[in-house]
Design an enzyme around this catalytic site. Structure first.
Site, PDB file in Angstrom:
ATOM      1  CD  GLU A 131      -4.560  -8.344   1.845  1.00 16.40           C
ATOM      2  OE1 GLU A 131      -5.269  -7.823   2.238  1.00 16.40           O
ATOM      3  OE2 GLU A 131      -3.324  -7.535   1.537  1.00 16.40           O
ATOM      4  CD  GLU A 186      -3.156  -1.683   2.251  1.00 22.36           C
ATOM      5  OE1 GLU A 186      -2.787  -0.362   3.190  1.00 22.36           O
ATOM      6  OE2 GLU A 186      -4.085  -2.391   2.182  1.00 22.36           O
TER       7      GLU A 186
END
Ligand code: XIL
Length: 369
Positions: free
Chosen positions: A255, A150
């Protein structure tokens, strides 16, 4: 009569649903994120599902900096050792998550002894020591790492993390260089969410191209996949998928979870359900006492649609990992609002299969879509 015992065995074996990992064995790895309780033996039912259905594992939290390296010089390897040993016993593809991230990293990492922001060289030294210690311990045993998680903001610019503030853009290249040195045989990934949104995806493409221009190899790009019943649309996912596939040898869904509650952004301040008035609580948390059949069916259809899409792109896709094993474990019941009841997984809170499991297996068997 002679074959009675054998027939008993086969009846038992055919009674349960087929294993996900077998259904998709010609397509991609099927992974699950394991919680601390699961890894440390407090959820034997969930772990039986993991052993049966999954051939890859990711640790949900235990390899994150604040868990494995909470204080200077203090490392907690116990849970991680058990995690890796479990994966080896079951011959799984073992993933490491994650080395450099803006979140779940203690404040001390970015400060000197007097609490002032750390200088560039000192922070690089800290990053290197952490990566060498953690990756080094599992060298040759953890097969692929989310090296950086991220680093890009929603608009495609650099996320203004403390890594970025102190080290600048180069922090990503440095993390990959240290990781490559720490375990030259491990696959190294960049992982992020919202990649189906074009500006964000373009930012990630710039990041990966920038690394490649410096001679830094990225072995895979992880698309987190925290999605909803209707969002993102398949055409949105596909457009960005095609663009990302040009860059890295491997794409992965890292995820996956499909929430059935109203769609909210993840990068907002965390609030508690009790801070909303009664009407809003009902809207934000409509299934507090159970998931109605209709919603369960919508979710099964959505999972089927996604898995047919994944199969269509199996030449680009190395792995599909679910962010959890069963509904009771899912972070989406406490993010971005704590106190809700979400149902994002293929197994319910009692570790029983949901219609979505059946729908996904039918896709693999070519019986649907
Ligand atoms: C989540 C965990 O599931 C939670 O238990 C924890 O409180 C916060 O982090 N993106 C990631 C994951 O890369 O590490 C996050 O996991 C979910 C979002």
């Amino acid at each position: 009569m002679m074959n009675t015992p054998d027939r008993t065995v086969s009846r038992i074996e055919t009674a349960g649903p087929p294993a996900l990992k077998d259904a998709f064995k010609d397509d991609f790895y099927i992974g699950a994120a394991l919680s601390l309780d699961q890894i440390t033996g407090k959820e034997p039912d969930a772990m039986a599902l993991v052993a049966k259905h999954f051939n890859s594992i990711t640790p949900e939290n235990i390899l994150k900096w604040e868990e494995i390296h909470p204080k200077p010089g203090q490392y907690n390897f116990e849970a991680a050792d058990r995690y890796v040993a479990f994966g080896e016993t079951h011959k799984m593809h073992i993933v490491g998550h994650t080395l450099v991230w803006w979140h779940q990293t203690p404040d001390w990492v970015f400060q000197d002894a007097s609490g002032k922001p750390l200088g560039r060289e000192a922070l690089l030294e800290r990053m290197k020591e952490h990566i060498f210690t953690v990756m080094g311990r599992y060298r040759g045993r953890i097969h692929g790492w989310d090296v950086v998680n991220e680093a890009i903001a929603a608009d495609g610019s650099w996320r203004k993390s403390r890594w970025y503030e102190i080290l600048g853009e180069n922090h990503v290249a440095k993390a990959f260089e240290f990781a490559r040195e720490a375990d030259p045989n491990a696959e190294l990934y960049y992982n992020d969410f919202d990649l189906e949104n074009r500006p964000k995806c373009e930012g990630v493409i710039r990041l990966v191209k920038g690394l490649q221009a410096k001679g830094v190899q990225v072995d895979g790009i992880g698309i987190q996949g925290h999605w909803f019943l209707k969002q993102p649309r398949l055409d949105e996912i596909e457009e960005q998928f095609e663009a990302l596939a040009q860059l890295a040898p491997k794409l992965m869904i890292t995820e996956l979870d499909i929430g059935v509650l109203p769609a909210l952004r993840f990068d907002v301040p965390i609030t508690d359900l009790s801070s909303y008035d009664a009407a809003n609580q009902k809207t934000l948390n409509p299934y507090a006492t159970g998931l109605p059949d209709a919603a369960e069916k919508d979710q099964a259809r959505r999972y089927a649609e996604l898995f047919s899409f994944f199969r269509k792109h199996r030449d680009k896709l190395g792995r599909v990992t679910f962010w959890g094993v069963h509904d009771g474990q899912s972070w989406r019941s406490y993010w971005p609002i704590t106190g809700r009841t979400e149902y994002p997984m293929l197994f319910d809170r009692r570790c029983q299969p949901k219609p979505a499991l059946d729908a996904v297996i039918k896709v693999a068997q070519g019986k649907s879509r």
